[in-house]
Design an enzyme around this catalytic site. Structure first.
Site, mmCIF file in Angstrom:
data_model
loop_
_atom_site.group_PDB
_atom_site.id
_atom_site.type_symbol
_atom_site.label_atom_id
_atom_site.label_comp_id
_atom_site.label_asym_id
_atom_site.label_seq_id
_atom_site.Cartn_x
_atom_site.Cartn_y
_atom_site.Cartn_z
ATOM 1 N N ASP A 173 7.258 4.012 3.799
ATOM 2 C CA ASP A 173 7.028 4.980 4.217
ATOM 3 C C ASP A 173 8.883 5.367 4.740
ATOM 4 O O ASP A 173 9.457 5.515 4.496
ATOM 5 C CB ASP A 173 6.362 5.012 5.592
ATOM 6 C CG ASP A 173 6.350 6.112 6.190
ATOM 7 O OD1 ASP A 173 7.195 6.979 6.262
ATOM 8 O OD2 ASP A 173 5.750 6.352 7.678
ATOM 9 N N ASP B 126 0.833 -0.976 -0.015
ATOM 10 C CA ASP B 126 -0.050 0.154 -0.305
ATOM 11 C C ASP B 126 0.975 1.239 0.324
ATOM 12 O O ASP B 126 1.014 2.549 -0.962
ATOM 13 C CB ASP B 126 -0.966 -0.134 1.346
ATOM 14 C CG ASP B 126 -0.530 -0.293 2.387
ATOM 15 O OD1 ASP B 126 0.800 -1.175 2.593
ATOM 16 O OD2 ASP B 126 -1.202 -0.178 3.512
HETATM 17 P P1 IMP Z 1 7.990 1.537 6.556
HETATM 18 O O1 IMP Z 1 8.325 0.717 6.823
HETATM 19 O O2 IMP Z 1 7.711 2.455 7.424
HETATM 20 O O3 IMP Z 1 7.500 1.671 5.218
HETATM 21 O O4 IMP Z 1 6.148 1.215 6.789
HETATM 22 C C1 IMP Z 1 4.718 0.365 5.535
HETATM 23 C C2 IMP Z 1 3.778 0.711 6.440
HETATM 24 O O5 IMP Z 1 3.143 0.932 7.295
HETATM 25 C C3 IMP Z 1 2.505 0.534 5.745
HETATM 26 O O6 IMP Z 1 2.472 -0.665 4.954
HETATM 27 C C4 IMP Z 1 1.771 0.537 6.361
HETATM 28 O O7 IMP Z 1 1.002 -0.067 6.810
HETATM 29 C C5 IMP Z 1 1.709 1.454 7.707
HETATM 30 N N1 IMP Z 1 2.032 3.128 6.649
HETATM 31 C C6 IMP Z 1 2.965 4.198 6.764
HETATM 32 N N2 IMP Z 1 2.498 4.995 6.112
HETATM 33 C C7 IMP Z 1 1.742 5.606 6.276
HETATM 34 C C8 IMP Z 1 -0.017 6.592 6.577
HETATM 35 O O8 IMP Z 1 1.237 7.481 5.797
HETATM 36 N N3 IMP Z 1 -0.943 6.063 6.652
HETATM 37 C C9 IMP Z 1 -1.204 4.577 6.462
HETATM 38 N N4 IMP Z 1 -0.039 3.113 7.446
HETATM 39 C C10 IMP Z 1 0.700 3.905 6.896
#
Ligand code: IMP
Length: 162
Positions: free
Chosen positions: A88, A85
């Protein structure tokens, strides 16, 4: 959203049409995106699902990724398209890619609906990206805040107060 989804599906089709890929959706956030995308892919493919937890109910990452649901079949020698999805910090993606690489797929590429480039601590290769967005917390189109808002048919920025 739908026109960008169609464009992405076009790019994916060019690359995967003859490869019999396995599309792996990362739950829960990508369930709406993956359902929309694969309905534009007019060639044989299989689908699998993984679930990882990294956030709990927080809006900032804990940096800790846990595999909660694994795929149900072997992906050895298969061409994997991993569908996320949102990317981040990139920590979740790094974990998933490392986890899948050891299973010796023929290839592994990533399709993410959203990408927050400014927040990447891990630089990952994202082959297919829907939209690059600023470093704000967003919901809708499958993305949640504490389990809610996934059903919004658009992406909205959530204003967190307090
Ligand atoms: P990462 O490991 O920091 O890249 O985070 C990835 C996961 O964090 C995604 O698959 C989402 O489930 C959640 N996430 C990160 N940013 C958002 C946001 O703005 N809204 C909702 N979920 C988020």
């Amino acid at each position: 959203m739908q026109s960008r989804v169609r464009e992405l599906a076009g790019q994916i089709s060019e690359e995967y049409r003859d490869l019999d890929p396995v599309v792996i959706a990362v739950l829960k956030g990508s369930f709406i995106f993956v359902a929309d995308i694969i309905r534009h892919l007019e060639f044989p493919l299989t689908t699998e699902f993984m679930r990882v937890s990294s956030y709990g109910n927080q809006v900032v990452t804990t940096g800790e990724v846990k595999l909660e649901l694994d795929i149900a079949s072997s992906v050895a020698n298969r061409h994997i398209l991993l569908v996320e999805d949102i990317v981040d910090t990139g920590l979740t993606l790094e974990y998933l890619k490392a986890n899948l690489e050891v299973r010796r797929p023929a290839s592994l590429k990533v399709c993410a609906l959203l990408h927050k480039p400014s927040n990447n601590v891990k630089i990952s290769n994202l082959e297919f990206v829907g939209f690059n967005i600023p470093n704000e917390f967003v919901v809708g189109f499958g993305l949640d805040y504490q389990g809610y808002y996934r059903n919004l048919p658009y992406i909205a920025q959530l204003e967190l107060t307090g």
